[in-house]
Design a protein around this motif. Structure first.
Motif, mmCIF file in Angstrom:
data_model
loop_
_atom_site.group_PDB
_atom_site.id
_atom_site.type_symbol
_atom_site.label_atom_id
_atom_site.label_comp_id
_atom_site.label_asym_id
_atom_site.label_seq_id
_atom_site.Cartn_x
_atom_site.Cartn_y
_atom_site.Cartn_z
ATOM 1 N N GLN A 1 128.263 33.257 -18.675
ATOM 2 C CA GLN A 1 127.397 32.637 -19.674
ATOM 3 C C GLN A 1 128.057 31.419 -20.307
ATOM 4 N N LYS A 2 129.372 31.465 -20.483
ATOM 5 C CA LYS A 2 130.060 30.302 -21.061
ATOM 6 C C LYS A 2 129.963 29.108 -20.126
ATOM 7 N N GLY B 1 127.587 28.579 -17.995
ATOM 8 C CA GLY B 1 126.200 28.136 -18.069
ATOM 9 C C GLY B 1 125.945 27.269 -19.286
ATOM 10 N N LEU B 2 126.481 27.682 -20.442
ATOM 11 C CA LEU B 2 126.309 26.885 -21.657
ATOM 12 C C LEU B 2 127.006 25.534 -21.536
ATOM 13 N N LEU C 1 122.542 30.532 -14.992
ATOM 14 C CA LEU C 1 123.749 31.299 -15.296
ATOM 15 C C LEU C 1 123.680 32.020 -16.640
ATOM 16 N N VAL C 2 123.058 31.427 -17.636
ATOM 17 C CA VAL C 2 123.024 32.075 -18.951
ATOM 18 C C VAL C 2 121.957 33.147 -19.034
ATOM 19 N N GLY C 3 120.921 33.042 -18.261
ATOM 20 C CA GLY C 3 119.904 34.080 -18.262
ATOM 21 C C GLY C 3 118.668 33.702 -19.046
ATOM 22 N N GLU D 1 116.959 35.324 -21.427
ATOM 23 C CA GLU D 1 116.921 35.570 -22.864
ATOM 24 C C GLU D 1 117.564 34.434 -23.649
ATOM 25 N N VAL D 2 118.686 33.969 -23.180
ATOM 26 C CA VAL D 2 119.400 32.899 -23.881
ATOM 27 C C VAL D 2 118.605 31.600 -23.817
#
Length: 87
Positions: free
Chosen positions: A2-3, A5-6, A54-56, A58-59
């Motif tokens: 997730q990092k 992805g952000l 990558l983050v999904g 929901e994010v």
């Protein structure tokens, strides 16, 4: 993941800044600039969507809410009321 992805989502805004701030002042021809703009736009979109994957879901929905004009207008009204009370 997730990092990463952000980071990709944040980095995807850099080509937009390059188009607006750096590209007009580069010592290249207009034809080269005309080719560089779509290339940078495609690069930015690819980075953004890879980061979103990558983050999904929901994010992405959470951050999408922050970019909604209706939500931004509500925040602006709250900020305005808060500043009026201070005066």
């Amino acid at each position: 993941m997730q990092k990463l992805g952000l980071v990709l989502i944040i980095v995807s805004f850099l080509p937009w800044l390059a188009i607006a701030i750096i590209l007009p002042f580069l010592p290249i021809s207009v034809a080269q600039k005309a080719l560089l703009v779509p290339a940078l736009l495609v690069f930015a979109e690819v980075l953004f969507w890879l980061g979103a994957l990558l983050v999904g879901k929901e994010v992405v929905q959470k951050y999408r809410r922050y970019l909604n004009f209706r939500y931004l207008r509500i925040l602006f009204k709250r900020w305005k009321r808060k500043n009026r009370k201070r005066l």
